[in-house]
Design an enzyme around this catalytic site. Sequence first.
Site, PDB file in Angstrom:
ATOM      1  N   ILE A 152       0.861  -1.182   0.000  1.00 56.26           N
ATOM      2  CA  ILE A 152       0.000   0.000   0.000  1.00 56.26           C
ATOM      3  C   ILE A 152       0.893   1.226   0.000  1.00 56.26           C
ATOM      4  CG2 ILE A 152      -0.256  -0.055   2.527  1.00 56.26           C
ATOM      5  CD1 ILE A 152      -3.140   1.097   2.001  1.00 56.26           C
ATOM      6  N   ALA A 153       0.593   2.170  -0.879  1.00 52.57           N
ATOM      7  CA  ALA A 153       1.440   3.348  -1.075  1.00 52.57           C
ATOM      8  C   ALA A 153       0.731   4.590  -0.569  1.00 52.57           C
ATOM      9  CB  ALA A 153       1.802   3.497  -2.556  1.00 52.57           C
ATOM     10  N   GLY A 165       5.224  12.638   4.788  1.00 54.28           N
ATOM     11  CA  GLY A 165       5.396  11.825   5.985  1.00 54.28           C
ATOM     12  C   GLY A 165       4.079  11.285   6.485  1.00 54.28           C
ATOM     13  N   SER A 166       3.760  11.545   7.750  1.00 52.06           N
ATOM     14  CA  SER A 166       2.537  11.018   8.363  1.00 52.06           C
ATOM     15  C   SER A 166       1.290  11.836   8.030  1.00 52.06           C
ATOM     16  CB  SER A 166       2.705  10.965   9.895  1.00 52.06           C
ATOM     17  OG  SER A 166       3.745  10.083  10.265  1.00 52.06           O
ATOM     18  N   ILE A 203       7.834   2.565   0.824  1.00 53.66           N
ATOM     19  CA  ILE A 203       6.742   1.624   0.607  1.00 53.66           C
ATOM     20  C   ILE A 203       7.216   0.204   0.893  1.00 53.66           C
ATOM     21  CG2 ILE A 203       4.992   0.814  -0.988  1.00 53.66           C
ATOM     22  CD1 ILE A 203       4.900   3.851  -0.127  1.00 53.66           C
ATOM     23  N   GLN A 235      -5.650  -2.001  13.108  1.00 55.41           N
ATOM     24  CA  GLN A 235      -5.079  -3.334  12.955  1.00 55.41           C
ATOM     25  C   GLN A 235      -3.605  -3.260  12.591  1.00 55.41           C
ATOM     26  OE1 GLN A 235      -7.160  -6.831  11.390  1.00 55.41           O
ATOM     27  NE2 GLN A 235      -5.638  -6.923   9.754  1.00 55.41           N
ATOM     28  N   GLU A 236      -3.235  -2.306  11.731  1.00 54.48           N
ATOM     29  CA  GLU A 236      -1.824  -2.157  11.386  1.00 54.48           C
ATOM     30  C   GLU A 236      -1.003  -1.853  12.632  1.00 54.48           C
ATOM     31  OE1 GLU A 236       1.145   0.630   8.640  1.00 54.48           O
ATOM     32  OE2 GLU A 236      -1.021   0.937   8.561  1.00 54.48           O
ATOM     33  N   ARG A 237      -1.491  -0.955  13.463  1.00 55.02           N
ATOM     34  CA  ARG A 237      -0.748  -0.570  14.661  1.00 55.02           C
ATOM     35  C   ARG A 237      -0.720  -1.700  15.685  1.00 55.02           C
ATOM     36  NH1 ARG A 237      -3.299   5.521  14.064  1.00 55.02           N
ATOM     37  NH2 ARG A 237      -1.676   6.204  12.615  1.00 55.02           N
ATOM     38  N   GLN A 286      23.344  -4.178  26.093  1.00 51.39           N
ATOM     39  CA  GLN A 286      24.398  -3.737  27.015  1.00 51.39           C
ATOM     40  C   GLN A 286      25.012  -4.923  27.757  1.00 51.39           C
ATOM     41  OE1 GLN A 286      25.409  -0.619  27.100  1.00 51.39           O
ATOM     42  NE2 GLN A 286      26.913  -0.772  28.760  1.00 51.39           N
TER      43      GLN A 286
END
Length: 380
Positions: A123-124, A131-132, A157, A242-244, A337
């Site tokens: 998806i583009a 940006g966002s 993308i 759902q993506e997040r 670390q």
Amino acid sequence: MNRIYGAAHEEFRQVARGFLRKEIAPRFPEWDREGLVPKAVFKEIAAIGAMGMQIPEEYGGGGSRSFLYNAVWAEEVTRAHVHLGGMKVHTDVVLPYILKYGSDEQKARWLPGMAAGELMTAIAMTEPGTGSDLAGMSTRAHRDGADWVLSGAKTFITGGINADLVIVVARTGEGSDRRDGLSLLVVEDGMPGFSRGRNLDKIGLRTQDTAELFFDGVRVPAANLLGEEGQAFRYLTGNLPQERLGIAVSSLAAAEVAIEDTAAYVRERAVFGRPIASFQNTRFELAACATDTAAGRALLDRSLLDHDAGELTAVDAAKVKIFCTELQGRVVDRCLQLFGGYGYIREYPIARLYADARVTRIFGGTSEVLKTIIARSLGI
């Protein structure tokens, strides 16, 4: 023990774990060097049902409506210390658009190939200057007879090199609100005027092909308009939870794997004649990391159940993504670390976990954008 998965999920987990360890992990170092997962691999993954878990059976998929199988797969991919390019975008991000907004003809045309791993998707949305800011995109399309004529450029993308189908967000009209007039057009590989730029050289997620895409007067048939004209912004905001959530799943899994890897390392590695695990600092650091991930797991599990019930809000999705991605950054850094200098060497998985972690606070909505969403829910 995780309490949200049933017997069927755990059976799938065992199949996924065996496949990933036997068929994928041995080849992964070569793909990591080359910066790309070969497309043929997705057909192999499809053979165990992982490409189309949520695709209806009539189109060759598994027919599940639950996102929990996707979560199991994401956890096992992380546990195997591999990454499968744009597959997560294909299954978690693009598929919901086709399922929810695709016509019967579009579903019949695209879903069987998606389930079989023969049609890879992307998806583009993001553009070089936006940006966002989804509403600020400048890629445009105008109607010319039976086609839309599409022009513009996209960047960052995921899956863009391997994609056979790309859902492109383009401005097709204007309105009183700058969020109006955006539409989804499905561009197919080979359409004249569609070209790909570089596979971008990233510091992490090196097998995830991340491309620049260019559209120079691409004629997209009207039959490739996904959903209604001018409704893309609403579609995008509706599918972002759902993506997040999917990003949060992988992020928490990475933190858990980092702790497991580090615990094994400090038990074996000795300094000053003693195992590193015997030092109080080591024990306290890993104890703090384990406590963090336990809290993250509780929030994530609730969010997964809410999502399956159709109750995960955009605000709650923003919260779980922020919490799990920032937790991932903290935990992986503290674990590295404890590896000392070896933690900075890429042949050690902790180094790759560290490099891969940084972008999770950027893609899928930056932490700053998500905090704005949460702040608005508080009336500020």
